[in-house]
Scaffold this active site. Structure first.
Site, PDB file in Angstrom:
ATOM      1  N   ILE A  35       0.816  -1.213   0.000  1.00 19.17           N
ATOM      2  CA  ILE A  35       0.000   0.000   0.000  1.00 19.17           C
ATOM      3  C   ILE A  35       0.856   1.273   0.000  1.00 19.17           C
ATOM      4  CG2 ILE A  35      -2.032  -1.111   0.991  1.00 19.17           C
ATOM      5  CD1 ILE A  35      -1.262   0.239   3.685  1.00 19.17           C
ATOM      6  N   GLN A  97      15.500  -4.059   5.642  1.00 19.90           N
ATOM      7  CA  GLN A  97      14.234  -4.721   5.996  1.00 19.90           C
ATOM      8  C   GLN A  97      13.550  -3.913   7.092  1.00 19.90           C
ATOM      9  OE1 GLN A  97      14.656  -8.773   7.382  1.00 19.90           O
ATOM     10  NE2 GLN A  97      12.450  -9.113   7.453  1.00 19.90           N
ATOM     11  N   HIS A 103       9.845 -11.412   3.521  1.00 16.67           N
ATOM     12  CA  HIS A 103       8.928 -11.090   2.429  1.00 16.67           C
ATOM     13  C   HIS A 103       9.705 -10.771   1.160  1.00 16.67           C
ATOM     14  CE1 HIS A 103       9.770  -7.319   4.606  1.00 16.67           C
ATOM     15  NE2 HIS A 103       9.537  -6.669   3.485  1.00 16.67           N
TER      16      HIS A 103
END
Length: 139
Positions: A35, A97, A103
């Site tokens: 997002i 990260q 991920h």
């Protein structure tokens, strides 16, 4: 193995405590839209296994997750008609990260066009529409 924080944002997404715009989910993985995208169609793929970095992820989960990364990348390429997809996996804070759950970033772009990760939310209507395009191409 690093200490896993069950309160990280991805753990909360996996438990359904925080909404996500999902493009793929099975018993071992979840793929959802970033997002705060670096490019239109920026998608994240995560294993459901509790692992902070790639080095913490059991080999079987790593192998399976990369197969899903391929599946989702193919769908992004077809849905958005892009030539290239940048695959990023940052392991550890020193590598950049920011969420302590392993991920993989799939970013439809050229590495030369990428800037820093966005610091503001993207247009959620546009992100939702792009997710529908990608989902239509997942086999």
């Amino acid at each position: 193995m690093s200490n896993y924080d069950d309160n990280n944002i991805f753990a909360k997404i996996l438990r359904g405590e925080i909404p996500a715009i999902k493009v793929y989910e099975d018993e071992k993985t979840l793929a959802f839209m970033d997002i705060m995208p670096q490019a239109k169609g920026h998608t994240l793929v995560i294993p459901k296994a509790k692992a902070v970095t790639l080095l913490d992820l059991p080999a079987d989960d790593a192998s399976y997750t990369i197969q899903i990364v391929q599946k989702v990348a193919q769908a992004i390429k077809q849905a958005l008609e892009v030539e290239g997809i940048v695959l990023m996996q940052l392991s550890g804070e020193a590598a950049g990260q920011t969420v302590p759950h392993v991920h993989f970033h799939l970013i439809p772009s050229s590495v030369h066009d990428l800037g820093k990760h966005s610091s503001k939310m993207g247009d959620m209507t546009e992100i939702q529409a792009i997710s529908e395009q990608i989902k239509a191409h997942i086999r």
